[in-house]
Design an enzyme around this catalytic site. Sequence first.
Site, PDB file in Angstrom:
ATOM      1  N   GLY A 107      10.846   0.020  -5.671  1.00  0.00           N
ATOM      2  CA  GLY A 107      10.608  -0.552  -4.343  1.00  0.00           C
ATOM      3  C   GLY A 107      11.816  -1.229  -3.732  1.00  0.00           C
ATOM      4  N   GLY A 160       6.377   5.831  -5.696  1.00  0.00           N
ATOM      5  CA  GLY A 160       5.585   4.783  -5.050  1.00  0.00           C
ATOM      6  C   GLY A 160       5.613   4.965  -3.543  1.00  0.00           C
ATOM      7  N   GLY A 161       6.496   4.228  -2.882  1.00  0.00           N
ATOM      8  CA  GLY A 161       6.561   4.184  -1.415  1.00  0.00           C
ATOM      9  C   GLY A 161       6.508   5.551  -0.754  1.00  0.00           C
ATOM     10  CG  ASN A 193       1.609   3.524  -8.357  1.00  0.00           C
ATOM     11  OD1 ASN A 193       0.518   3.166  -7.923  1.00  0.00           O
ATOM     12  ND2 ASN A 193       2.399   2.727  -9.069  1.00  0.00           N
ATOM     13  CD1 TRP A 194      -0.481   7.194  -3.126  1.00  0.00           C
ATOM     14  CD2 TRP A 194      -2.637   7.165  -2.501  1.00  0.00           C
ATOM     15  NE1 TRP A 194      -0.831   8.471  -2.755  1.00  0.00           N
ATOM     16  CE2 TRP A 194      -2.143   8.493  -2.363  1.00  0.00           C
ATOM     17  CE3 TRP A 194      -3.969   6.905  -2.161  1.00  0.00           C
ATOM     18  CZ2 TRP A 194      -2.934   9.544  -1.906  1.00  0.00           C
ATOM     19  CZ3 TRP A 194      -4.767   7.958  -1.698  1.00  0.00           C
ATOM     20  CH2 TRP A 194      -4.247   9.259  -1.571  1.00  0.00           C
ATOM     21  CE  LYS A 195       4.356   0.908  -6.734  1.00  0.00           C
ATOM     22  NZ  LYS A 195       5.636   0.252  -6.899  1.00  0.00           N
ATOM     23  CD  GLU A 220       4.649  -2.754  -8.666  1.00  0.00           C
ATOM     24  OE1 GLU A 220       3.536  -2.292  -8.407  1.00  0.00           O
ATOM     25  OE2 GLU A 220       5.711  -2.319  -8.161  1.00  0.00           O
ATOM     26  CG  HIS A 234       3.500   0.182 -12.500  1.00  0.00           C
ATOM     27  ND1 HIS A 234       4.090  -0.878 -11.855  1.00  0.00           N
ATOM     28  CD2 HIS A 234       4.000   1.306 -11.933  1.00  0.00           C
ATOM     29  CE1 HIS A 234       4.908  -0.412 -10.915  1.00  0.00           C
ATOM     30  NE2 HIS A 234       4.874   0.916 -10.952  1.00  0.00           N
ATOM     31  CD  GLU A 284       7.726   3.738 -12.458  1.00  0.00           C
ATOM     32  OE1 GLU A 284       7.741   4.433 -11.451  1.00  0.00           O
ATOM     33  OE2 GLU A 284       6.933   2.797 -12.623  1.00  0.00           O
ATOM     34  CB  SER A 316      14.060   3.739  -4.913  1.00  0.00           C
ATOM     35  OG  SER A 316      13.723   2.368  -4.830  1.00  0.00           O
TER      36      SER A 316
END
Length: 254
Positions: free
Chosen positions: A173, A234-235, A9-11, A97, A95, A167, A213
């Site tokens: 994150g 993600g990251g 997930n590149w956000k 977010e 998600h 999640e 993470s």
Amino acid sequence: MKKQYIAGNWKMNLTLDEARDIARKLCDGIADAETVDIGVFPPFVYLKDVCDILSDSKVFVGAQNMNMEQHGAFTGEVSGGMLKDIGCTHVIIGHSERRTIYKETDSEINSKLKAALLNDLQPILCVGESQDERDADKTREVVEKQLSGGLLDLKPEQVEGLTIAYEPVWAIGTGKTATPEQANEVHAFIRNTLRSKYGDDTAQSIRIQYGGSVNAGNAKELLGQPEIDGALVGGASLDPNSFLDIVSKAASFS
Ligand code: PGA
């Protein structure tokens, strides 16, 4: 053992050049696509370019969100049909977010999930508790509510083969990962909830990813848990080497 599914997930990150560069590196570097399902979820505006680069590869391309309607006066929104039209095959729905920052409700998430299926997009439904909810011992209650609300009125054949991402919000994150045992325990709870709603065969057909993470250092231990069928990253998915490293860890469990 199920085929593991690793999704990136590149956000809201990267320039177009960087997005293209990662897509090309994945295209060249993926040796494990036979044993692991791999997907990337770029920002909307890069989807077409990334779809074009990855069209001959086995890497899926999906969106991070979509609208529940098919078309119309919904300024700033993107429909499932549009995503399908440019070559996307997958989509992330609900998600955390989206839930926390944009106040998406379970009912909206349910409508988006139905719209994704209607457009033949394969969704990842995200669920997970906040730190306060975990501290109050409400993890199961919260996850159960998100599952029931998100999957409302779906028939077993629609749920068959779905992907759910567990999640925990406190792990996203933050560098704070759930321990493999903590994650596996919630995954087992999700599987049991699905089993009681749809029966064992359908529950077993659903892959449950862990997200929060995940990186090349902790992936092996997490993915080695019996109820963990992949990861939503993600990251670490912004660095193609780390992402490929996670994929190769997954390959040993597929
Ligand atoms: P993270 O994000 O790996 O950066 O924690 C995971 C996610 O939000 O899907």
